[in-house]
Design a protein around this motif. Structure first.
Motif, mmCIF file in Angstrom:
data_model
loop_
_atom_site.group_PDB
_atom_site.id
_atom_site.type_symbol
_atom_site.label_atom_id
_atom_site.label_comp_id
_atom_site.label_asym_id
_atom_site.label_seq_id
_atom_site.Cartn_x
_atom_site.Cartn_y
_atom_site.Cartn_z
ATOM 1 N N GLY A 1 -9.557 35.119 6.885
ATOM 2 C CA GLY A 1 -8.546 35.298 5.847
ATOM 3 C C GLY A 1 -8.402 34.038 5.010
ATOM 4 O O GLY A 1 -8.580 32.922 5.508
ATOM 5 N N VAL A 2 -8.089 34.217 3.745
ATOM 6 C CA VAL A 2 -7.911 33.098 2.818
ATOM 7 C C VAL A 2 -6.499 33.172 2.252
ATOM 8 O O VAL A 2 -6.121 34.176 1.635
ATOM 9 C CB VAL A 2 -8.941 33.141 1.671
ATOM 10 C CG1 VAL A 2 -8.718 31.961 0.722
ATOM 11 C CG2 VAL A 2 -10.358 33.115 2.216
ATOM 12 N N ASP A 3 -5.716 32.127 2.501
ATOM 13 C CA ASP A 3 -4.362 32.006 1.975
ATOM 14 C C ASP A 3 -4.332 30.832 1.006
ATOM 15 O O ASP A 3 -4.716 29.713 1.377
ATOM 16 C CB ASP A 3 -3.353 31.777 3.095
ATOM 17 C CG ASP A 3 -3.214 32.989 4.000
ATOM 18 O OD1 ASP A 3 -3.681 34.070 3.595
ATOM 19 O OD2 ASP A 3 -2.652 32.846 5.103
ATOM 20 N N THR B 1 -7.181 17.656 -3.639
ATOM 21 C CA THR B 1 -5.992 18.492 -3.759
ATOM 22 C C THR B 1 -6.084 19.652 -2.784
ATOM 23 O O THR B 1 -7.095 20.359 -2.741
ATOM 24 C CB THR B 1 -5.851 19.029 -5.196
ATOM 25 O OG1 THR B 1 -5.744 17.928 -6.100
ATOM 26 C CG2 THR B 1 -4.617 19.907 -5.318
ATOM 27 N N ALA B 2 -5.030 19.851 -1.981
ATOM 28 C CA ALA B 2 -4.991 20.969 -1.042
ATOM 29 C C ALA B 2 -4.650 22.243 -1.798
ATOM 30 O O ALA B 2 -3.660 22.302 -2.534
ATOM 31 C CB ALA B 2 -3.959 20.711 0.052
ATOM 32 N N LEU B 3 -5.472 23.260 -1.603
ATOM 33 C CA LEU B 3 -5.306 24.521 -2.318
ATOM 34 C C LEU B 3 -4.879 25.667 -1.403
ATOM 35 O O LEU B 3 -4.387 26.684 -1.881
ATOM 36 C CB LEU B 3 -6.613 24.914 -3.020
ATOM 37 C CG LEU B 3 -7.247 23.863 -3.931
ATOM 38 C CD1 LEU B 3 -8.551 24.384 -4.500
ATOM 39 C CD2 LEU B 3 -6.292 23.491 -5.054
ATOM 40 N N GLY B 4 -5.078 25.512 -0.084
ATOM 41 C CA GLY B 4 -4.745 26.579 0.848
ATOM 42 C C GLY B 4 -5.476 26.383 2.154
ATOM 43 O O GLY B 4 -5.945 25.283 2.477
ATOM 44 N N VAL B 5 -5.605 27.465 2.939
ATOM 45 C CA VAL B 5 -6.292 27.410 4.219
ATOM 46 C C VAL B 5 -7.153 28.655 4.376
ATOM 47 O O VAL B 5 -6.886 29.702 3.783
ATOM 48 C CB VAL B 5 -5.309 27.305 5.409
ATOM 49 C CG1 VAL B 5 -4.560 25.998 5.395
ATOM 50 C CG2 VAL B 5 -4.348 28.485 5.409
ATOM 51 N N ARG C 1 -0.125 32.683 -0.304
ATOM 52 C CA ARG C 1 -0.353 34.091 -0.613
ATOM 53 C C ARG C 1 -1.741 34.503 -0.127
ATOM 54 O O ARG C 1 -2.726 33.803 -0.390
ATOM 55 C CB ARG C 1 -0.200 34.355 -2.111
ATOM 56 C CG ARG C 1 -0.241 35.852 -2.459
ATOM 57 C CD ARG C 1 0.136 36.082 -3.905
ATOM 58 N NE ARG C 1 1.511 35.738 -4.190
ATOM 59 C CZ ARG C 1 2.550 36.539 -3.962
ATOM 60 N NH1 ARG C 1 2.352 37.733 -3.416
ATOM 61 N NH2 ARG C 1 3.764 36.161 -4.271
ATOM 62 N N ARG C 2 -1.791 35.618 0.575
ATOM 63 C CA ARG C 2 -3.069 36.131 1.089
ATOM 64 C C ARG C 2 -3.854 36.745 -0.078
ATOM 65 O O ARG C 2 -3.452 37.739 -0.668
ATOM 66 C CB ARG C 2 -2.805 37.175 2.171
ATOM 67 C CG ARG C 2 -4.031 37.874 2.732
ATOM 68 C CD ARG C 2 -4.954 36.921 3.477
ATOM 69 N NE ARG C 2 -4.304 36.146 4.495
ATOM 70 C CZ ARG C 2 -4.072 36.564 5.742
ATOM 71 N NH1 ARG C 2 -4.451 37.770 6.115
ATOM 72 N NH2 ARG C 2 -3.480 35.773 6.611
ATOM 73 N N VAL C 3 -4.993 36.155 -0.387
ATOM 74 C CA VAL C 3 -5.805 36.627 -1.505
ATOM 75 C C VAL C 3 -7.063 37.364 -1.044
ATOM 76 O O VAL C 3 -7.676 38.090 -1.827
ATOM 77 C CB VAL C 3 -6.197 35.459 -2.437
ATOM 78 C CG1 VAL C 3 -4.968 34.863 -3.083
ATOM 79 C CG2 VAL C 3 -6.979 34.394 -1.682
ATOM 80 N N GLY D 1 -2.401 40.212 -1.018
ATOM 81 C CA GLY D 1 -1.400 39.860 -2.013
ATOM 82 C C GLY D 1 -0.050 39.509 -1.442
ATOM 83 O O GLY D 1 0.854 39.118 -2.199
ATOM 84 N N GLY D 2 0.108 39.672 -0.114
ATOM 85 C CA GLY D 2 1.396 39.377 0.503
ATOM 86 C C GLY D 2 1.621 37.887 0.685
ATOM 87 O O GLY D 2 0.687 37.082 0.701
ATOM 88 N N VAL D 3 2.875 37.526 0.834
ATOM 89 C CA VAL D 3 3.252 36.122 1.029
ATOM 90 C C VAL D 3 3.263 35.813 2.517
ATOM 91 O O VAL D 3 3.836 36.557 3.317
ATOM 92 C CB VAL D 3 4.629 35.836 0.408
ATOM 93 C CG1 VAL D 3 5.098 34.431 0.761
ATOM 94 C CG2 VAL D 3 4.566 36.005 -1.099
#
Length: 805
Positions: free
Chosen positions: A280-282, A386-390, A305-307, A324-326
């Motif tokens: 998963g990519v958030d 820059t941190a963009l997500g996990v 946000r889950r993309v 799309g959920g948070v």
């Protein structure tokens, strides 16, 4: 007589078996009395073990065969100590001895005494020193021998291995398939090789990959008597190859577009199912909107946000949040720590951090129990500091947990994806800015006009192409006329949008001066040339040095039905007559804007009432898959017979048919159905150049206003007409003409043959003149002047009473 026999007996045996190998000496009851070294080498039994045993226990010899006194020979089957069966060519000779007779057995096939020392050394090396694991199977697929390397590889000693099938050494789904291929070797005599995945007693927790071969073993007569199998553990090489393949696939699949969501989905699809069971990519909200995230680690409460996510299970039921959920991560979660430290984490289900996190997050804890998750990797998405997500990698279906090498691979994959995601973010930001700029510059709605009914459609280019510089406009002009404009700026992106904004503003400004279409394009061409020169001198401007555009400008006069059109390198408009016939307006298009040095020519056509004009950009009719001529032909077919069709529906139909998907270039379509003004609402007077005629003209104007039912504006109109006509008589040249047009406003126009334009000025206290235009400007909504081929026209517009308008 002992088991080793006497010297004289061995000598008699050697003489009687010339060229052969002495194996055994027995008594008359077939009991072994002499067991030679050659027999030990051939059959595996030591002399101490063989002494006293009967020969039928060792060889398939009937006891009666040694009771006769004559020698004999034949082919018999012997059993090796390990259970393997050997076929031997034997000879038996009776010996004279004190007491009972003795028998001497000689092997004709295996002269152990005269064996080749190199062959013996090779055989010993294969069994003891070879690094290649070797095992031998009989025709029943039972292992009869394995070397030391095979024992180390499988972890199974001889007593548990010999006489058993392959499954005694290897467990896994590939075992049965490889056994089937081994049987084919016995049946066909053709060697087989391949890769086998399974587990051995050495490591029951992990699958290993073995490179295996199976080759037939044949006797001197060419008969298959078994097979030789080799195995080599290539697990590490296989994993390295898989990692390289995964990296190669990632380099070609991830980042195929400049779309953030698509790029994230490509990452998850690459790693599932080959690398993990779930991924998963958030991402941060700022990344999706194109905004610039805060530089450095993220230490505050984390909301992502889950993309994208992908699973080996249909429907991704193990996902804690939907697409799309948070997703909100607590401070004790691995995701929050990764964003704060910028370091990846590898966890097993029993790790205290995971247990603590699951206790805090009941939803994820329930999913862990339901789907059997046992191994996690959480890798931060960091690009340019820059941190963009996990990105989360999970295993549950496959039993092997993630190892450190897997974490290194995951970090490499995410690092590549991070650059693509950041590029997509930057593109999203630029595209969003360009679209916002473009939308702010394009008309949001077209003005209502008595001369035309209009409808439009604008479709931006596909994201990978960037926002273009297409534009269109509908500009009200004096005298109830209207200007229709469409243009296309070279290039894409913010530069094209900014250039489009400048050109659209310039066209509106020049249109307000009431220039003819050819003169307006000439002025616009000069402007583009200046913009190009300025941008070449100053590379820091937002305009690129390659400024160029096409433009089509048309002016329609509803009083006469005339339409004057000029083109600067733009396709001619399509004209749909009231009878449904379609033709393109005959033009002599000039060069694109910015070329300079060549004139522009205007064409004048008369449009019947109800005719339809279609103005468009080349993105509507031309693409890589379709030539412009073909696109123009399709446009004509769609417009044929549609002169009376609803304009909005016709726009939708044309765009949907010609642009089935997102176009590679911007596309604009402007439809205009022309109308004529009622001749009863137009009044014209020829004015002699005589000041006394002013009073008569005022009186006729008042009567006309009374006929039209707008007596309320008679006083102001009388003053305005008096001032304009008087100025024309005093300063203009004959012929002089007055025209009143009753439209949405009352339009008053005075034309004369003098090209000199009047100027508004402030009269001094004792000046006798100079107040006429000031009075007109104060009493009307707007006024102006326009040049004609025969002079000029001064015009003004008055508001009508609400009942009349």
């Amino acid at each position: 007589m002992n088991a080793h026999g006497t010297s004289s007996q061995r000598e008699r045996g050697e003489r009687s078996g010339v060229g052969s190998s002495l194996l055994v000496v027995t008594d008359a009851h077939a009991r072994v009395v002499v067991w030679t070294a050659a027999a030990t080498h051939l059959l595996g039994h030591s002399a101490a073990d063989a002494a006293g045993q009967t020969l039928p226990d060792l060889l398939d010899i009937a006891p009666g065969r040694l009771s006769a006194s004559a020698p004999w020979q034949g082919r018999l089957t012997a059993r090796h100590q390990n259970g393997r069966r050997l076929e031997l060519q034997l000879s038996a000779y009776p010996l004279a001895a004190d007491g009972e007779p003795l028998w001497l057995l000689v092997s004709q096939d295996h002269p152990a005494v005269s064996a080749d020392p190199q062959k013996t050394a090779l055989s010993d090396w294969v069994l003891t020193g070879s690094p290649i694991a070797v095992s031998v199977y009989d025709t029943d697929m039972r292992c009869t021998r394995q070397n030391a390397a095979m024992r180390r590889l499988c972890g199974v000693p001889d007593e548990d291995r010999l006489g058993r099938s392959l499954s005694a050494a290897l467990r896994g789904p590939d075992t049965a398939q490889w056994e089937s291929r081994m049987r084919q070797v016995l049946e066909t005599g053709t060697s087989e090789e391949g890769l086998v995945r399974g587990r051995t007693a050495v490591d029951l927790d992990h699958d290993h990959v073995f490179s295996v071969t199976a080759s037939p073993l044949c006797d001197p007569d060419g008969r298959i008597v078994g097979l030789c199998a080799t195995a080599l553990d290539v697990s590490e090489e296989h994993r390295n190859r898989q990692r390289l393949q995964l990296l190669n696939e990632a380099s070609t699949r991830i980042g195929s577009t400049l779309d953030v969501t698509r790029t994230a989905r490509e990452l998850t699809e690459v790693v599932v199912p080959g690398f993990g069971d779930f991924a998963g990519v958030d991402l941060l909200e700022a990344l999706l909107s194109g905004d610039e995230p805060a530089h450095g680690p993220i230490t505050t409460f984390t909301v992502l946000r889950r993309v994208a996510h992908t699973s080996v299970r249909a429907g991704t039921p193990e996902a804690a949040v939907g697409m799309g959920g948070v997703d909100r991560y607590t401070a004790n979660s691995p995701q929050a720590r990764c964003l704060a430290t910028g370091k990846s984490e590898l966890h097993r289900v029993a790790d205290p951090p995971i247990r603590k996190w699951m206790e805090e997050d009941e939803v994820r804890g329930a999913l862990l129990e339901e789907y059997g998750f046992h191994s996690w990797m959480i890798v931060p998405v960091i690009a340019r500091g820059t941190a963009l997500g996990v990105v989360i990698f999970v295993r549950g279906e496959r039993p092997e947990p993630f190892e450190h090498e897997d974490l290194v691979l995951a970090e490499e994959l995410v690092a590549r994806a991070a650059v693509c995601l950041d590029n997509a973010r930057r593109f999203t930001r630029e595209r969003t800015t360009a679209l916002a700029l473009q939308h702010s510059l394009l008309p949001r709605h077209l003005p209502h006009h008595s001369a035309v009914d209009t409808a439009f459609r604008y479709l931006p280019a596909a994201p990978q192409s960037g926002v273009g510089g297409d534009w269109f406009d509908v500009i009200p002009l004096s005298g109830a006329r209207v200007a229709l404009v469409v243009g296309d700026v070279v290039g894409h992106g913010i530069h094209a949008s900014a250039t489009m904004g400048r050109l659209r503003t310039a066209v509106r400004t020049l249109a307000d001066v009431d220039l003819s279409p050819d003169e307006l394009l000439t002025q616009l061409d000069d402007l583009v040339i200046r913009l190009s020169a300025d941008s070449e001198m100053d590379t820091g401007t937002i305009l690129s040095s390659d400024v160029g555009a096409t433009c089509l400008y048309a002016v329609y006069d509803p009083a006469t039905g005339h339409c004057c059109v000029a083109s600067a390198g733009h396709p001619a408009p399509a004209l749909v007559n009231p009878d449904g016939g379609v033709a393109f307006v005959s033009l002599h298009p000039g060069p694109p804007l910015g070329v300079g040095g060549l004139p522009f020519e205007a064409a004048d056509v008369v449009l019947p009432e109800g005719s339809l004009l279609a103005l468009y950009t080349d993105g509507l009719v031309e693409s890589r898959q379709r030539a412009m001529d073909a696109g123009l032909g399709e446009l004509c077919q769609l417009l044929a017979g549609a002169a009376a069709s609803p304009l909005d529906a016709l726009c939708e139909q044309v765009v949907a048919t010609l642009l089935s998907g997102r176009p590679a270039d911007d596309a604009a379509l402007l439809l205009a159905r022309v109308r004529r003004l009622d001749s009863q609402k137009i009044a014209t007077w020829d004015v002699p150049r005589d000041p006394e005629a002013v009073a008569r003209i005022r009186a006729e104007v008042v009567r006309r206003l009374s006929i039209w039912g707008i007596e309320e504006v008679a006083f102001i109109t009388e003053l305005v007409v008096s001032e304009l006509v008087t100025n024309a008589i005093r300063y203009g040249a004959a012929p002089i003409q007055l025209r009143l047009v009753l439209d949405r406003m009352l339009i008053c126009e005075v034309a004369d043959a003098n090209n000199a334009a009047p100027h508004l000025r402030r009269a001094r206290v004792f000046d006798e003149g100079g107040r006429g235009l000031l009075l007109v400007a104060q009493l009307t909504q707007r006024w102006g002047t326009r040049q004609t081929l025969k002079g000029k026209v001064i015009w003004c517009e008055q508001a009508l009473p609400e009942a009349a308008s």
